[in-house]
Design a protein around this motif. Structure first.
Motif, PDB file in Angstrom:
ATOM      1  N   UNK A 104     -11.786   7.577   0.278  1.00 23.31           N
ATOM      2  CA  UNK A 104     -12.110   6.144   0.242  1.00 23.31           C
ATOM      3  C   UNK A 104     -11.029   5.350   0.966  1.00 23.31           C
ATOM      4  N   UNK A 105     -11.327   4.686   2.086  1.00 24.28           N
ATOM      5  CA  UNK A 105     -10.292   3.965   2.850  1.00 24.28           C
ATOM      6  C   UNK A 105      -9.708   2.773   2.118  1.00 24.28           C
ATOM      7  N   UNK A 106     -10.366   2.310   1.029  1.00 27.76           N
ATOM      8  CA  UNK A 106      -9.842   1.191   0.261  1.00 27.76           C
ATOM      9  C   UNK A 106      -9.054   1.647  -0.961  1.00 27.76           C
ATOM     10  N   UNK A 138      -5.745  -0.432   1.601  1.00 23.35           N
ATOM     11  CA  UNK A 138      -5.539   0.495   0.476  1.00 23.35           C
ATOM     12  C   UNK A 138      -4.920  -0.269  -0.691  1.00 23.35           C
ATOM     13  N   UNK A 139      -5.751  -0.905  -1.486  1.00 22.76           N
ATOM     14  CA  UNK A 139      -5.267  -1.861  -2.478  1.00 22.76           C
ATOM     15  C   UNK A 139      -5.524  -1.471  -3.919  1.00 22.76           C
ATOM     16  N   UNK A 191      -5.791   6.975  -0.202  1.00 25.58           N
ATOM     17  CA  UNK A 191      -6.410   7.422   1.047  1.00 25.58           C
ATOM     18  C   UNK A 191      -5.352   8.102   1.914  1.00 25.58           C
ATOM     19  N   UNK A 192      -5.741   9.179   2.584  1.00 24.71           N
ATOM     20  CA  UNK A 192      -4.803   9.931   3.415  1.00 24.71           C
ATOM     21  C   UNK A 192      -4.335   9.059   4.579  1.00 24.71           C
ATOM     22  N   UNK A 193      -3.043   8.786   4.635  1.00 22.71           N
ATOM     23  CA  UNK A 193      -2.488   7.861   5.619  1.00 22.71           C
ATOM     24  C   UNK A 193      -2.315   8.574   6.956  1.00 22.71           C
ATOM     25  N   UNK A 194      -2.966   8.025   7.989  1.00 24.55           N
ATOM     26  CA  UNK A 194      -2.830   8.588   9.329  1.00 24.55           C
ATOM     27  C   UNK A 194      -1.959   7.720  10.223  1.00 24.55           C
ATOM     28  N   UNK A 212       0.830  -1.208   0.000  1.00 25.84           N
ATOM     29  CA  UNK A 212       0.000   0.000   0.000  1.00 25.84           C
ATOM     30  C   UNK A 212       0.861   1.252   0.000  1.00 25.84           C
ATOM     31  N   UNK A 213       1.950   1.247   0.761  1.00 30.37           N
ATOM     32  CA  UNK A 213       2.832   2.415   0.787  1.00 30.37           C
ATOM     33  C   UNK A 213       3.513   2.625  -0.558  1.00 30.37           C
ATOM     34  N   UNK A 214       3.898   1.543  -1.227  1.00 27.08           N
ATOM     35  CA  UNK A 214       4.498   1.666  -2.550  1.00 27.08           C
ATOM     36  C   UNK A 214       3.493   2.257  -3.539  1.00 27.08           C
ATOM     37  N   UNK A 215       2.255   1.767  -3.512  1.00 27.11           N
ATOM     38  CA  UNK A 215       1.220   2.291  -4.404  1.00 27.11           C
ATOM     39  C   UNK A 215       0.934   3.756  -4.092  1.00 27.11           C
ATOM     40  N   UNK A 216       0.816   4.086  -2.816  1.00 26.97           N
ATOM     41  CA  UNK A 216       0.510   5.455  -2.394  1.00 26.97           C
ATOM     42  C   UNK A 216       1.623   6.406  -2.825  1.00 26.97           C
TER      43      UNK A 216
END
Length: 405
Positions: free
Chosen positions: A171-173, A188-189, A177-180, A154-158
């Motif tokens: 959208x949390x999926x 997050x896929x 999505x804003x990472x908190x 997910x971090x790589x995609x983000x």
């Protein structure tokens, strides 16, 4: 997913550019004494998932790379992510990839948050990602390597989405999505169809894949014209007004000189005798000199790659950095000139303006404007020398980093 041979990087880059193929590198960057088989296994699995998520949708190629042994020193228990970014900027050019995602297992130092998971830099097309806090056992929970891999994916995609100028979504999926925090990363896929279309359109613009071995000056000029919108967008993201707040030592040094000069009778002689065009020329020289001094202090080095190759991404990065610093100097210059003029019209009585200068009375508005320009120019020059002592990480963080995840 393919493994890259470093010796073939130049050939691969030329072939990629000629065939219209864009290469995304995922590079493990081990810090001495920190590498582990578990870390490498997690990165390999996450890279496979990352590859499956973007290759077919965008038509890019993902390569797993390795860079061993940057001898970096942690500060306050964490490593400065901009040190990784500087190494990655050079490696991106040498390996012939258009985008580079650096993965390290050490903790990254944060400037505004309690901790940092990733730092994407759209200007350099490099992102730095840490796996340190992705394992549940870091937080005292049961070990779950599969969960850590999904979070890393997910971090790589983000991060890659940020490199292609995607914004956040609610959208949390969604991958943007804003990472908190680490919780929820595994959900997050996916990218939406609209996001994938925007990424496909952005690839040719953001990749900056052109390069030249000869005719560097002409190549640089053509790049400045062709990539003017990208350079302007990078300057807007850096925000010169925010950059001013990261230069407290410069401001203090400049103000100390400004105050001393302001109450010097010799400056009033300058105001009453020098021509306006001369002061304008001096101001231009002062602004240019201050920009060069700060650029040498805060910009990333390494203009040419191996074989004296000048890359388009290097020209864009350097131009955006220089322009951001120049606009910052213009803002400082304008503030100093305004403060000087305000001080003249509020603090100095007319009688003093008539008697203090030894040549002619300095009572005209033009005299006050000329004095303001001269004092502001001196302040910017002196401030740039003091500004070299400001925090390199804070200034570079504004120039090169889009956000702390």
């Amino acid at each position: 997913m393919t493994a890259a041979a470093p010796s073939a990087s130049g050939k691969r880059s030329a072939a990629s550019a000629a065939g219209g193929e864009y290469v995304v590198g995922v590079m493990t960057m081990d810090v001495e004494g920190k590498a582990s088989d578990r870390f490498r296994r997690q990165v390999e699995r996450a890279t496979e998932a990352f590859d499956a998520a973007i290759t077919e949708a965008l038509g890019v190629r993902v390569e797993l790379l390795t860079f061993r042994g940057p001898h970096l020193t942690p500060a306050a228990g964490a490593y400065a992510p901009l040190d990784f970014l500087q190494i990655g900027l050079a490696e991106k050019l040498e390996r012939g990839v258009h985008f580079l995602l650096i993965v390290t297992e050490v903790d990254l130092m944060a400037t505004t948050l309690s901790y940092t998971l990733a730092l994407p830099s759209q200007l350099t097309n490099v992102a730095v990602v840490s796996t340190k806090r992705l394992d549940p056992d870091f937080w005292g929970d049961a070990d779950d390597e599969g969960l850590a891999v999904r979070r890393l994916t997910a971090l790589l995609l983000h991060s890659f989405g940020h490199l292609l100028n995607l914004g956040h979504t609610d959208d949390p999926e969604n991958a943007m999505h804003d990472v908190a925090g680490v919780d929820g990363l595994e959900a997050m896929t996916q990218f939406s169809d609209a996001q994938r279309e925007r990424m496909r359109r952005a690839l040719p613009r953001e990749a900056h894949e052109r390069s030249a071995r000869r005719g560097h000056v002409g190549f640089a000029l053509r790049t400045l014209v062709r990539d003017a919108p990208s350079i302007a967008a990078a300057v807007a993201r850096a925000n010169p007004f925010r950059l001013v707040t990261r230069l407290p030592t410069m401001i203090a040094a400049a103000l100390s000189v400004l105050i001393v000069v302001f109450f010097s009778p010799e400056m009033w002689d300058v105001a009453s005798t020098v021509e306006l065009y001369q002061l304008a020329g001096f101001a231009v020289v002062a602004l240019a000199t201050a920009t060069v001094v700060l650029y040498r202090a805060f910009a990333f080095g390494g203009v040419l790659g191996r074989g004296r190759v000048l890359a388009e991404s290097t020209v864009v990065t350097g131009a955006a950095t220089a322009l951001s610093l120049l606009l910052t100097m213009l803002i400082v210059f304008g503030v100093f000139a305004a403060l000087t003029y305000l001080g003249i019209v509020t603090l100095f009585p007319r009688q003093l303006m008539e008697t203090w200068p030894t040549v002619d009375p300095a009572v005209r508005t033009l005299d006050h404007v000329k004095l303001s320009l001269f004092v502001a120019s001196l302040g910017v020059l002196a401030g740039s020398l003091g500004g070299r002592a400001d925090s390199k990480d804070l200034v570079r963080g504004v120039l090169f980093v889009d956000e702390e995840v």
